[in-house]
Design a protein around this motif. Structure first.
Motif, PDB file in Angstrom:
ATOM      1  N   TYR A  59       0.834  -1.207   0.000  1.00 27.47           N
ATOM      2  CA  TYR A  59       0.000   0.000   0.000  1.00 27.47           C
ATOM      3  C   TYR A  59       0.870   1.260   0.000  1.00 27.47           C
ATOM      4  O   TYR A  59       1.885   1.322   0.685  1.00 27.47           O
ATOM      5  CB  TYR A  59      -0.926   0.014   1.220  1.00 27.47           C
ATOM      6  N   ALA A  60       0.434   2.255  -0.747  1.00 26.77           N
ATOM      7  CA  ALA A  60       1.087   3.565  -0.749  1.00 26.77           C
ATOM      8  C   ALA A  60       0.000   4.623  -0.786  1.00 26.77           C
ATOM      9  O   ALA A  60      -0.861   4.605  -1.665  1.00 26.77           O
ATOM     10  CB  ALA A  60       2.017   3.715  -1.951  1.00 26.77           C
ATOM     11  N   GLY A  61       0.015   5.517   0.169  1.00 26.67           N
ATOM     12  CA  GLY A  61      -1.004   6.556   0.193  1.00 26.67           C
ATOM     13  C   GLY A  61      -1.230   7.088   1.590  1.00 26.67           C
ATOM     14  O   GLY A  61      -0.483   6.794   2.524  1.00 26.67           O
ATOM     15  N   ARG A  62      -2.309   7.885   1.727  1.00 30.89           N
ATOM     16  CA  ARG A  62      -2.590   8.576   2.980  1.00 30.89           C
ATOM     17  C   ARG A  62      -3.819   8.024   3.685  1.00 30.89           C
ATOM     18  O   ARG A  62      -4.330   8.652   4.606  1.00 30.89           O
ATOM     19  CB  ARG A  62      -2.818  10.060   2.689  1.00 30.89           C
ATOM     20  N   GLY A  63      -4.334   6.885   3.266  1.00 25.73           N
ATOM     21  CA  GLY A  63      -5.560   6.348   3.835  1.00 25.73           C
ATOM     22  C   GLY A  63      -5.386   5.871   5.267  1.00 25.73           C
ATOM     23  O   GLY A  63      -4.280   5.770   5.795  1.00 25.73           O
ATOM     24  N   VAL A  64      -6.520   5.589   5.897  1.00 22.93           N
ATOM     25  CA  VAL A  64      -6.510   5.060   7.255  1.00 22.93           C
ATOM     26  C   VAL A  64      -7.265   3.737   7.283  1.00 22.93           C
ATOM     27  O   VAL A  64      -8.087   3.443   6.404  1.00 22.93           O
ATOM     28  CB  VAL A  64      -7.157   6.046   8.256  1.00 22.93           C
ATOM     29  N   ALA A  86       0.242   0.943   9.712  1.00 20.63           N
ATOM     30  CA  ALA A  86      -0.256  -0.425   9.802  1.00 20.63           C
ATOM     31  C   ALA A  86       0.603  -1.371   8.973  1.00 20.63           C
ATOM     32  O   ALA A  86       0.856  -2.519   9.376  1.00 20.63           O
ATOM     33  CB  ALA A  86      -1.709  -0.479   9.334  1.00 20.63           C
ATOM     34  N   ALA A  87       1.071  -0.894   7.811  1.00 22.52           N
ATOM     35  CA  ALA A  87       1.910  -1.722   6.946  1.00 22.52           C
ATOM     36  C   ALA A  87       3.241  -2.060   7.616  1.00 22.52           C
ATOM     37  O   ALA A  87       3.807  -3.131   7.375  1.00 22.52           O
ATOM     38  CB  ALA A  87       2.145  -1.017   5.616  1.00 22.52           C
ATOM     39  N   GLN A  88       3.718  -1.168   8.445  1.00 20.54           N
ATOM     40  CA  GLN A  88       4.953  -1.456   9.176  1.00 20.54           C
ATOM     41  C   GLN A  88       4.732  -2.542  10.223  1.00 20.54           C
ATOM     42  O   GLN A  88       5.598  -3.379  10.461  1.00 20.54           O
ATOM     43  CB  GLN A  88       5.461  -0.178   9.856  1.00 20.54           C
ATOM     44  N   LEU A  89       3.554  -2.540  10.839  1.00 18.64           N
ATOM     45  CA  LEU A  89       3.251  -3.504  11.896  1.00 18.64           C
ATOM     46  C   LEU A  89       2.878  -4.866  11.340  1.00 18.64           C
ATOM     47  O   LEU A  89       3.209  -5.898  11.938  1.00 18.64           O
ATOM     48  CB  LEU A  89       2.106  -2.971  12.763  1.00 18.64           C
ATOM     49  N   ALA A  90       2.155  -4.875  10.212  1.00 22.61           N
ATOM     50  CA  ALA A  90       1.659  -6.140   9.663  1.00 22.61           C
ATOM     51  C   ALA A  90       1.794  -6.137   8.148  1.00 22.61           C
ATOM     52  O   ALA A  90       0.794  -6.102   7.427  1.00 22.61           O
ATOM     53  CB  ALA A  90       0.202  -6.363  10.076  1.00 22.61           C
ATOM     54  N   PRO A  91       3.011  -6.172   7.632  1.00 19.18           N
ATOM     55  CA  PRO A  91       3.214  -6.047   6.180  1.00 19.18           C
ATOM     56  C   PRO A  91       2.559  -7.165   5.374  1.00 19.18           C
ATOM     57  O   PRO A  91       2.179  -6.957   4.218  1.00 19.18           O
ATOM     58  CB  PRO A  91       4.739  -6.081   6.031  1.00 19.18           C
ATOM     59  N   ASP A  92       2.403  -8.352   5.954  1.00 21.82           N
ATOM     60  CA  ASP A  92       1.841  -9.479   5.213  1.00 21.82           C
ATOM     61  C   ASP A  92       0.329  -9.587   5.345  1.00 21.82           C
ATOM     62  O   ASP A  92      -0.278 -10.520   4.788  1.00 21.82           O
ATOM     63  CB  ASP A  92       2.483 -10.790   5.694  1.00 21.82           C
ATOM     64  N   ALA A  93      -0.311  -8.653   6.065  1.00 18.11           N
ATOM     65  CA  ALA A  93      -1.765  -8.691   6.208  1.00 18.11           C
ATOM     66  C   ALA A  93      -2.442  -8.487   4.858  1.00 18.11           C
ATOM     67  O   ALA A  93      -1.937  -7.772   3.989  1.00 18.11           O
ATOM     68  CB  ALA A  93      -2.226  -7.621   7.190  1.00 18.11           C
ATOM     69  N   ILE A  94      -3.577  -9.136   4.682  1.00 17.89           N
ATOM     70  CA  ILE A  94      -4.372  -8.973   3.469  1.00 17.89           C
ATOM     71  C   ILE A  94      -5.067  -7.613   3.508  1.00 17.89           C
ATOM     72  O   ILE A  94      -5.591  -7.203   4.550  1.00 17.89           O
ATOM     73  CB  ILE A  94      -5.431 -10.084   3.365  1.00 17.89           C
ATOM     74  N   LEU A  95      -5.086  -6.917   2.379  1.00 20.16           N
ATOM     75  CA  LEU A  95      -5.748  -5.618   2.281  1.00 20.16           C
ATOM     76  C   LEU A  95      -6.957  -5.729   1.368  1.00 20.16           C
ATOM     77  O   LEU A  95      -6.860  -6.248   0.247  1.00 20.16           O
ATOM     78  CB  LEU A  95      -4.776  -4.573   1.732  1.00 20.16           C
ATOM     79  N   LEU A  96      -8.111  -5.252   1.860  1.00 19.43           N
ATOM     80  CA  LEU A  96      -9.342  -5.277   1.081  1.00 19.43           C
ATOM     81  C   LEU A  96      -9.953  -3.878   1.020  1.00 19.43           C
ATOM     82  O   LEU A  96      -9.764  -3.075   1.942  1.00 19.43           O
ATOM     83  CB  LEU A  96     -10.361  -6.230   1.716  1.00 19.43           C
ATOM     84  N   PRO A  97     -10.707  -3.582  -0.036  1.00 21.40           N
ATOM     85  CA  PRO A  97     -11.384  -2.281  -0.117  1.00 21.40           C
ATOM     86  C   PRO A  97     -12.629  -2.269   0.762  1.00 21.40           C
ATOM     87  O   PRO A  97     -13.157  -3.328   1.138  1.00 21.40           O
ATOM     88  CB  PRO A  97     -11.762  -2.179  -1.600  1.00 21.40           C
ATOM     89  N   THR A  98     -13.095  -1.090   1.104  1.00 24.55           N
ATOM     90  CA  THR A  98     -14.350  -0.979   1.844  1.00 24.55           C
ATOM     91  C   THR A  98     -15.526  -1.115   0.888  1.00 24.55           C
ATOM     92  O   THR A  98     -15.450  -0.763  -0.283  1.00 24.55           O
ATOM     93  CB  THR A  98     -14.443   0.378   2.568  1.00 24.55           C
ATOM     94  N   ASP A  99     -16.635  -1.649   1.403  1.00 30.23           N
ATOM     95  CA  ASP A  99     -17.850  -1.831   0.609  1.00 30.23           C
ATOM     96  C   ASP A  99     -19.038  -1.465   1.494  1.00 30.23           C
ATOM     97  O   ASP A  99     -19.701  -2.326   2.071  1.00 30.23           O
ATOM     98  CB  ASP A  99     -17.954  -3.284   0.134  1.00 30.23           C
ATOM     99  N   PHE A 100     -19.298  -0.163   1.617  1.00 27.57           N
ATOM    100  CA  PHE A 100     -20.301   0.290   2.568  1.00 27.57           C
ATOM    101  C   PHE A 100     -21.712  -0.141   2.194  1.00 27.57           C
ATOM    102  O   PHE A 100     -22.559  -0.303   3.076  1.00 27.57           O
ATOM    103  CB  PHE A 100     -20.223   1.810   2.725  1.00 27.57           C
ATOM    104  N   ASP A 101     -21.989  -0.333   0.913  1.00 28.55           N
ATOM    105  CA  ASP A 101     -23.311  -0.833   0.532  1.00 28.55           C
ATOM    106  C   ASP A 101     -23.564  -2.200   1.153  1.00 28.55           C
ATOM    107  O   ASP A 101     -24.653  -2.476   1.658  1.00 28.55           O
ATOM    108  CB  ASP A 101     -23.430  -0.921  -0.991  1.00 28.55           C
ATOM    109  N   SER A 102     -22.558  -3.041   1.131  1.00 28.17           N
ATOM    110  CA  SER A 102     -22.684  -4.369   1.721  1.00 28.17           C
ATOM    111  C   SER A 102     -22.827  -4.286   3.243  1.00 28.17           C
ATOM    112  O   SER A 102     -23.645  -4.987   3.846  1.00 28.17           O
ATOM    113  CB  SER A 102     -21.472  -5.224   1.349  1.00 28.17           C
ATOM    114  N   TYR A 103     -22.060  -3.406   3.864  1.00 20.79           N
ATOM    115  CA  TYR A 103     -22.137  -3.278   5.324  1.00 20.79           C
ATOM    116  C   TYR A 103     -23.516  -2.774   5.748  1.00 20.79           C
ATOM    117  O   TYR A 103     -24.084  -3.246   6.742  1.00 20.79           O
ATOM    118  CB  TYR A 103     -21.047  -2.341   5.843  1.00 20.79           C
ATOM    119  N   ARG A 104     -24.054  -1.825   4.998  1.00 20.24           N
ATOM    120  CA  ARG A 104     -25.387  -1.326   5.327  1.00 20.24           C
ATOM    121  C   ARG A 104     -26.436  -2.422   5.163  1.00 20.24           C
ATOM    122  O   ARG A 104     -27.398  -2.504   5.939  1.00 20.24           O
ATOM    123  CB  ARG A 104     -25.721  -0.109   4.457  1.00 20.24           C
TER     124      ARG A 104
END
Length: 387
Positions: A59-64, A86-104
């Motif tokens: 990941y590269a960017g300013r997101g949270v 977070a990438a420094q703490l858990a570099p091998d963690a899987i990253l997924l996009p948010t899907d607020f329609d699904s959460y709602r």
């Protein structure tokens, strides 16, 4: 004849966004997963039908971080943390996009399941509710078990519930046995289960108050319970000190509010790179228009109009400024929102790069109660004019 004792439940979905994603990607169960990536985090479908997932180290960017699974939390990754940290703490963690329609969607499902037990429900957001169970027949443990099972059958997800004499204890208690917890608290449990907790576990004691209490030697709820009221009044004022003394004893008289009006609605975005008010004027203008349009859609969808329009800007040095403007009549029209927000931007110094941009509407009124007045539209955001 005495009235039935208060039985208030707080239900909190377990790692809600992440758990919804695990329904979609069951092969990720048991792995550290972080939610909050953008389009680049969408899993890639391979020729054999399997999926290749993005890794946090890429990941590269300013997101949270929006949220994370419990496995990622064990590595120190929590919501609202900067993604690069977070990438420094858990570099091998899987990253997924948010899907607020699904959460709602899943939020509506779990709340509908709970509503089959009682209508005395206070909605506290997408993943938590208070429930007044005082008039629901049965033993608390049995009721809690049945609600948890109904939520699981409706959503495939687990939740944690605490049933207690009031909202304060129910809220604290729902965190005690996560995930998939069922906690029963009585007033007599306060010394054993509540007093050992850090004061920050109490909803309403924020970081600043926690720091101030720590400086006074008050680290736990038990410390607060034994603190001198006069000393608390000296440092926190009469009203807040009285509240601190009450909650330390587990007292809370707030009712479950089954209907409430939102106080405000907002939309904001943090940019992947800091944007210059003049050089990136076109991009800023487009983002600004999009925020106003989405905010207008939110208002119309929920049936509100608003009279006070505000903006929030965070500069590259993390300094944040807000400005607001009250209009002659409330509105949910995107063009009118943009015009008012533009007037707010004119009152902000645009002399350095911008990290975050947001638009907010408050002083809300149900749309059916007013007839919005038309306002002239101003088309351009004056970033270059104030630079």
């Amino acid at each position: 004849m005495s009235s039935a004792p208060h039985r208030i439940a707080h239900l909190d979905m377990d790692a809600f966004y992440a758990s919804v994603e695990l329904l979609r990607y069951p092969e990720l169960r048991g792995k550290p997963v972080v939610i909050g990536g953008g389009r680049n985090a969408v899993p890639e479908i391979l020729p054999d039908g399997s999926r290749r997932f993005a890794r946090l180290r890429d990941y590269a960017g300013r997101g949270v971080v929006t949220t994370s699974t419990y496995e990622a939390r064990a590595l120190g990754v929590f919501s609202a943390m900067g993604m690069m940290k977070a990438a420094q703490l858990a570099p091998d963690a899987i990253l997924l996009p948010t899907d607020f329609d699904s959460y709602r969607h899943y939020s509506r499902l779990f709340k509908a399941a709970v509503a089959t037990f009682t209508s005395d429900i206070e909605d506290r957001g997408i993943d938590e509710i208070y429930i007044d169970l005082s008039d629901v027949p049965g033993e608390p443990a049995d009721i809690g078990t049945r609600i948890k099972q109904a939520v699981r059958e409706a959503t495939g997800l687990s939740c944690s519930i605490c049933i207690a004499p009031n909202k304060l204890l129910a809220k604290i208690g729902s965190e005690l046995d996560k995930p998939d917890g069922l906690t029963l608290l009585a007033a007599s449990d306060v010394p054993l289960r509540i007093w050992p907790l850090p004061v920050r576990k109490v909803n309403g004691i924020g970081p600043k108050a926690t720091e101030k209490l720590a400086a006074l030697g008050i680290a736990t709820v038990g410390d607060l319970a034994s603190a001198d009221l006069g000393m608390l009044q000296t440092h926190f004022g009469r009203s807040y000190a009285a509240w601190l003394a009450e909650i330390a004893q587990g007292h809370d008289e707030r009712p479950v509010v089954t209907s409430s009006e939102p106080k405000s609605m907002s939309r904001e975005t943090t940019f992947e790179r800091d944007l210059h008010p003049k050089q990136d004027r076109q991009t800023l203008s487009e983002v600004f228009t999009g925020l106003c349009q989405r905010l207008a859609e939110d208002l119309r969808r929920k049936g509100y109009v608003g009279r006070t329009i505000g903006v929030k800007l965070r500069y590259d040095d993390f300094h944040t400024v807000t400005r607001d403007l009250s209009m002659p009549a409330p509105t949910a029209d995107a063009a009118q929102l943009r015009r008012a927000a533009t007037e707010c931007v004119k009152r902000v110094a645009l002399d350095r790069k911008i990290r975050l941009l947001g638009v907010r509407v408050s002083a809300l009124t149900p749309a059916g109660e007013v007839a919005p007045a038309a306002l002239p539209v101003q088309a351009e955001l004056p970033f270059a004019d104030n630079a």
